[in-house]
Structure formats: structure tokens, C-alpha cells
Design a protein around this motif. Sequence first.
Motif, PDB file in Angstrom:
ATOM      1  N   ALA A  96       0.815  -1.215   0.000  1.00 12.21           N
ATOM      2  CA  ALA A  96       0.000   0.000   0.000  1.00 12.21           C
ATOM      3  C   ALA A  96       0.848   1.265   0.000  1.00 12.21           C
ATOM      4  O   ALA A  96       0.525   2.239  -0.698  1.00 12.21           O
ATOM      5  N   ASP A  97       1.942   1.295   0.757  1.00 12.72           N
ATOM      6  CA  ASP A  97       2.771   2.504   0.803  1.00 12.72           C
ATOM      7  C   ASP A  97       3.375   2.801  -0.561  1.00 12.72           C
ATOM      8  O   ASP A  97       3.416   3.959  -0.994  1.00 12.72           O
ATOM      9  N   ASN A  98       3.838   1.761  -1.240  1.00  8.99           N
ATOM     10  CA  ASN A  98       4.426   1.950  -2.571  1.00  8.99           C
ATOM     11  C   ASN A  98       3.376   2.399  -3.572  1.00  8.99           C
ATOM     12  O   ASN A  98       3.623   3.292  -4.404  1.00  8.99           O
ATOM     13  N   ILE A  99       2.193   1.801  -3.505  1.00 13.99           N
ATOM     14  CA  ILE A  99       1.094   2.200  -4.389  1.00 13.99           C
ATOM     15  C   ILE A  99       0.741   3.665  -4.153  1.00 13.99           C
ATOM     16  O   ILE A  99       0.524   4.429  -5.105  1.00 13.99           O
ATOM     17  N   ALA A 100       0.696   4.067  -2.899  1.00  9.24           N
ATOM     18  CA  ALA A 100       0.354   5.448  -2.574  1.00  9.24           C
ATOM     19  C   ALA A 100       1.415   6.419  -3.092  1.00  9.24           C
ATOM     20  O   ALA A 100       1.085   7.519  -3.561  1.00  9.24           O
ATOM     21  N   TRP A 101       2.698   6.033  -3.028  1.00  2.06           N
ATOM     22  CA  TRP A 101       3.764   6.911  -3.536  1.00  2.06           C
ATOM     23  C   TRP A 101       3.627   7.084  -5.048  1.00  2.06           C
ATOM     24  O   TRP A 101       3.714   8.197  -5.572  1.00  2.06           O
ATOM     25  N   ILE A 102       3.399   5.986  -5.758  1.00  2.00           N
ATOM     26  CA  ILE A 102       3.223   6.052  -7.209  1.00  2.00           C
ATOM     27  C   ILE A 102       2.013   6.916  -7.541  1.00  2.00           C
ATOM     28  O   ILE A 102       2.066   7.773  -8.433  1.00  2.00           O
ATOM     29  N   ARG A 103       0.935   6.722  -6.813  1.00  6.02           N
ATOM     30  CA  ARG A 103      -0.279   7.497  -7.047  1.00  6.02           C
ATOM     31  C   ARG A 103      -0.014   8.993  -6.853  1.00  6.02           C
ATOM     32  O   ARG A 103      -0.453   9.829  -7.642  1.00  6.02           O
ATOM     33  N   GLY A 104       0.713   9.340  -5.798  1.00  6.53           N
ATOM     34  CA  GLY A 104       1.019  10.741  -5.534  1.00  6.53           C
ATOM     35  C   GLY A 104       1.846  11.369  -6.641  1.00  6.53           C
ATOM     36  O   GLY A 104       1.593  12.510  -7.051  1.00  6.53           O
ATOM     37  N   LEU A 105       2.840  10.641  -7.138  1.00 10.33           N
ATOM     38  CA  LEU A 105       3.677  11.144  -8.224  1.00 10.33           C
ATOM     39  C   LEU A 105       2.854  11.362  -9.487  1.00 10.33           C
ATOM     40  O   LEU A 105       2.942  12.423 -10.132  1.00 10.33           O
ATOM     41  N   LEU A 106       2.050  10.386  -9.851  1.00 13.30           N
ATOM     42  CA  LEU A 106       1.263  10.480 -11.083  1.00 13.30           C
ATOM     43  C   LEU A 106       0.222  11.589 -10.989  1.00 13.30           C
ATOM     44  O   LEU A 106       0.008  12.328 -11.953  1.00 13.30           O
ATOM     45  N   ALA A 107      -0.429  11.709  -9.845  1.00 16.24           N
ATOM     46  CA  ALA A 107      -1.453  12.743  -9.682  1.00 16.24           C
ATOM     47  C   ALA A 107      -0.834  14.133  -9.711  1.00 16.24           C
ATOM     48  O   ALA A 107      -1.388  15.058 -10.317  1.00 16.24           O
ATOM     49  N   ALA A 108       0.328  14.299  -9.074  1.00 17.23           N
ATOM     50  CA  ALA A 108       0.998  15.598  -9.083  1.00 17.23           C
ATOM     51  C   ALA A 108       1.412  15.982 -10.494  1.00 17.23           C
ATOM     52  O   ALA A 108       1.315  17.149 -10.890  1.00 17.23           O
ATOM     53  N   THR A 109       1.855  15.000 -11.271  1.00 19.61           N
ATOM     54  CA  THR A 109       2.257  15.263 -12.655  1.00 19.61           C
ATOM     55  C   THR A 109       1.061  15.697 -13.488  1.00 19.61           C
ATOM     56  O   THR A 109       1.164  16.595 -14.334  1.00 19.61           O
ATOM     57  N   LEU A 110      -0.089  15.076 -13.261  1.00 19.84           N
ATOM     58  CA  LEU A 110      -1.304  15.454 -13.978  1.00 19.84           C
ATOM     59  C   LEU A 110      -1.698  16.894 -13.689  1.00 19.84           C
ATOM     60  O   LEU A 110      -2.176  17.609 -14.578  1.00 19.84           O
ATOM     61  N   LYS A 201       7.043   2.092 -16.667  1.00 20.65           N
ATOM     62  CA  LYS A 201       7.691   1.636 -15.434  1.00 20.65           C
ATOM     63  C   LYS A 201       6.687   1.524 -14.299  1.00 20.65           C
ATOM     64  O   LYS A 201       6.650   0.514 -13.582  1.00 20.65           O
ATOM     65  N   TRP A 202       5.850   2.552 -14.121  1.00 26.01           N
ATOM     66  CA  TRP A 202       4.896   2.513 -13.010  1.00 26.01           C
ATOM     67  C   TRP A 202       3.848   1.425 -13.229  1.00 26.01           C
ATOM     68  O   TRP A 202       3.407   0.778 -12.263  1.00 26.01           O
ATOM     69  N   ALA A 203       3.469   1.206 -14.486  1.00 28.35           N
ATOM     70  CA  ALA A 203       2.528   0.105 -14.767  1.00 28.35           C
ATOM     71  C   ALA A 203       3.135  -1.237 -14.391  1.00 28.35           C
ATOM     72  O   ALA A 203       2.442  -2.119 -13.857  1.00 28.35           O
ATOM     73  N   THR A 204       4.442  -1.409 -14.643  1.00 28.71           N
ATOM     74  CA  THR A 204       5.096  -2.675 -14.263  1.00 28.71           C
ATOM     75  C   THR A 204       5.275  -2.767 -12.758  1.00 28.71           C
ATOM     76  O   THR A 204       5.167  -3.857 -12.183  1.00 28.71           O
ATOM     77  N   LYS A 205       5.559  -1.635 -12.107  1.00 33.77           N
ATOM     78  CA  LYS A 205       5.722  -1.647 -10.652  1.00 33.77           C
ATOM     79  C   LYS A 205       4.418  -2.035  -9.956  1.00 33.77           C
ATOM     80  O   LYS A 205       4.420  -2.556  -8.835  1.00 33.77           O
ATOM     81  N   LEU A 206       3.297  -1.768 -10.609  1.00 35.18           N
ATOM     82  CA  LEU A 206       1.989  -2.102 -10.047  1.00 35.18           C
ATOM     83  C   LEU A 206       1.514  -3.505 -10.433  1.00 35.18           C
ATOM     84  O   LEU A 206       0.427  -3.915 -10.033  1.00 35.18           O
ATOM     85  N   MET A 207       2.282  -4.223 -11.228  1.00 39.55           N
ATOM     86  CA  MET A 207       1.917  -5.599 -11.554  1.00 39.55           C
ATOM     87  C   MET A 207       1.939  -6.440 -10.270  1.00 39.55           C
ATOM     88  O   MET A 207       2.756  -6.206  -9.391  1.00 39.55           O
ATOM     89  N   PRO A 208       1.041  -7.442 -10.184  1.00 44.31           N
ATOM     90  CA  PRO A 208       0.090  -7.937 -11.179  1.00 44.31           C
ATOM     91  C   PRO A 208      -1.257  -7.222 -11.152  1.00 44.31           C
ATOM     92  O   PRO A 208      -2.217  -7.689 -11.766  1.00 44.31           O
ATOM     93  N   PHE A 209      -1.304  -6.089 -10.434  1.00 42.44           N
ATOM     94  CA  PHE A 209      -2.581  -5.388 -10.298  1.00 42.44           C
ATOM     95  C   PHE A 209      -2.974  -4.648 -11.573  1.00 42.44           C
ATOM     96  O   PHE A 209      -4.152  -4.378 -11.803  1.00 42.44           O
ATOM     97  N   THR A 210      -1.991  -4.292 -12.408  1.00 48.33           N
ATOM     98  CA  THR A 210      -2.262  -3.526 -13.624  1.00 48.33           C
ATOM     99  C   THR A 210      -2.941  -4.390 -14.674  1.00 48.33           C
ATOM    100  O   THR A 210      -2.398  -5.443 -15.046  1.00 48.33           O
ATOM    101  N   PRO A 211      -4.099  -3.997 -15.192  1.00 48.52           N
ATOM    102  CA  PRO A 211      -4.682  -4.752 -16.315  1.00 48.52           C
ATOM    103  C   PRO A 211      -3.709  -4.783 -17.484  1.00 48.52           C
ATOM    104  O   PRO A 211      -3.076  -3.770 -17.813  1.00 48.52           O
ATOM    105  N   SER A 212      -3.570  -5.919 -18.122  1.00 48.81           N
ATOM    106  CA  SER A 212      -2.550  -6.077 -19.156  1.00 48.81           C
ATOM    107  C   SER A 212      -2.774  -5.182 -20.359  1.00 48.81           C
ATOM    108  O   SER A 212      -1.820  -4.780 -21.022  1.00 48.81           O
ATOM    109  N   SER A 213      -4.004  -4.845 -20.649  1.00 47.43           N
ATOM    110  CA  SER A 213      -4.252  -3.940 -21.773  1.00 47.43           C
ATOM    111  C   SER A 213      -3.652  -2.564 -21.499  1.00 47.43           C
ATOM    112  O   SER A 213      -3.055  -1.940 -22.386  1.00 47.43           O
ATOM    113  N   LEU A 214      -3.777  -2.078 -20.270  1.00 47.11           N
ATOM    114  CA  LEU A 214      -3.184  -0.797 -19.887  1.00 47.11           C
ATOM    115  C   LEU A 214      -1.665  -0.891 -19.893  1.00 47.11           C
ATOM    116  O   LEU A 214      -0.971   0.022 -20.359  1.00 47.11           O
TER     117      LEU A 214
END
Length: 283
Positions: A96-110, A201-214
Motif C-alpha cells: 500500500a505505501d508503494n502504491i500510494a507513492w506512485i499514485r502521488g507522483l502520477l497525480a501531481a504530474t497530472l 515503469k509505473w505500470a510494471t511496478k503495479l503488476m500484477p494489479f495492472t490490467p494487461s491492456s493498460l
Amino acid sequence: MTTTLAFAEWSSYAMDHAARVDGLVAGHVERRKRREAHPVEDFLFTYYSTRPNQLRVWHPGPGVRLLEASEYGDRRGYVVVDGAASLDPAEIARRADNIAWIRGLLAATLERQAQFGCFGLHEWAMVYRTSDVRHERWPLRLGAEGTDRVVESHKVACSHFDAFRFFTPSARPLNVLQPTRESQPALEQGGCLHANMDLYKWATKLMPFTPSSLLLDCFELARDIRTLDMQASPYDLAPLGYPPVRIETAEGKAEYTAAQRAFADRARPLRRQLVTLCDELLG
């Protein structure tokens, strides 16, 4: 709400996914058999750690249950009950902590305004005043002195830490920013080629949770961006079929910026999808 897929349905998705991967990685796999390096396409398998055989595994993403899927019991991040596989809530909680860090980075970039004035000079700064170039088999288009002059005659404004960290010691003080890993969420912006490549990279870091199409949409974006990245670099890759984008000229700058904007437009919805995925996992 959970969607349940019968074996016939999900196995068809898995086969289609594997075929898509095979088409994307065929050139790399054949070159690897010949021990032949490629300065453009190898990047997706050397800089990023996910291998072709890992890409071939189909992942449905959260909220999906697969019937007759006992083989997923051997895959990290899944739990199988009575032959039905789904993502393991315990694995999601552990990360969860790693997911939250990735989420924060992506949201800030948006949320940050994209910048389009770097002209790909990061690759030039990586060979500034050095003979230790990364792709030694390929000559510099303008030679060492000409390459150095391009760097010295431009404002170098790289905002991406994982590009900046490869600058030569002589080039680092020339950059108007001094990115660090700690400042990454405060500096990363959606016009940056490397930030948009890193969606893969972030999609791979979130595997296996990332849908493969994404995941594969992010892979294809990274592959296409890498092509521009190296076309705009100081290396002469024309013999490989990559005509240069001459960012040292006004015409080249315009060509680069137009492509950079188009990639930013492609990246934005993928970044949003990854944020949504993180929210679903954390929620």
C-alpha cells in the motif's frame, strides 16, 4: 463489484494478449538470440526490468475473478480458492505505501502544467565533455566539439531525475534545475519524454494489479517515445533507419516540440488510468 470470467472467456483474452506481446517484442527476442545490441529498442528491456516472458502473462486487474485458473496459484499477488483466482488483498495491503507513492507522483504530474522547451538536450548532456559515451558503436552526428557547443549554446532545463542522474559531471551545473529523488514529485511534468516513458515503469511496478491492456498501451507509448528520444539525440542512427531530429536547428526544434506535445496528449489518459487503478487498490 466483482466480475467473474469463465475459462473460455479469460483464456481467449490471455491468448490475444500473448500474441500482442509477441508482435511487440519479436525484434528484441531475435536480436537477443544473436547477441546483437540495439541502441533504441533494447532500452525497454535494459533500463526497465520487465522481461518479455513476464509481459506475456495476462493480468485482468482488480475486481475480476477467473474460473478454472489454478495456474494463477503459482503467481505472486493472486489467491486461488476452489480453482478460482483473484488478486490477493493481503498483497495489495502489503504494498500500500508503494502504491500510494506512485499514485502521488502520477497525480501531481497530472496537475502540473506541461513544459515543452527542453528539446531533448538531456541526451546531449549525457555525453558533454566526455569520451565515455553510452552507445560507443554509434558516432556523434556533430562530433564531440560540435556536441559540446550545442549544450553550451542552449538553456538545459531537464526536470526528470532519472535523466539528470546520467548527466556528465561537467553538464550537471548547466542544468537550471537540480532534480533529486526526493524532489521528483514536485518537479515531474507531463511534457517530459522520460516522465511519459516511465508510465510503463509505473505500470510494471503495479503488476500484477495492472490490467494487461493498460500495461501494453504504456509499453507502446514508451517504445514510440524512445524512438523520438534517440532521433533527437547527438548520435547518428540513420544507418539503423532513424533519421535525426536536428534539435540544434529551428526546424528540428519545431519538429521535436510537435512530437513532444502529441506524446503528452497520449500519455495524459494513461496517467489518469493509472491513478484510478491506484485509487481502486487503496480504496
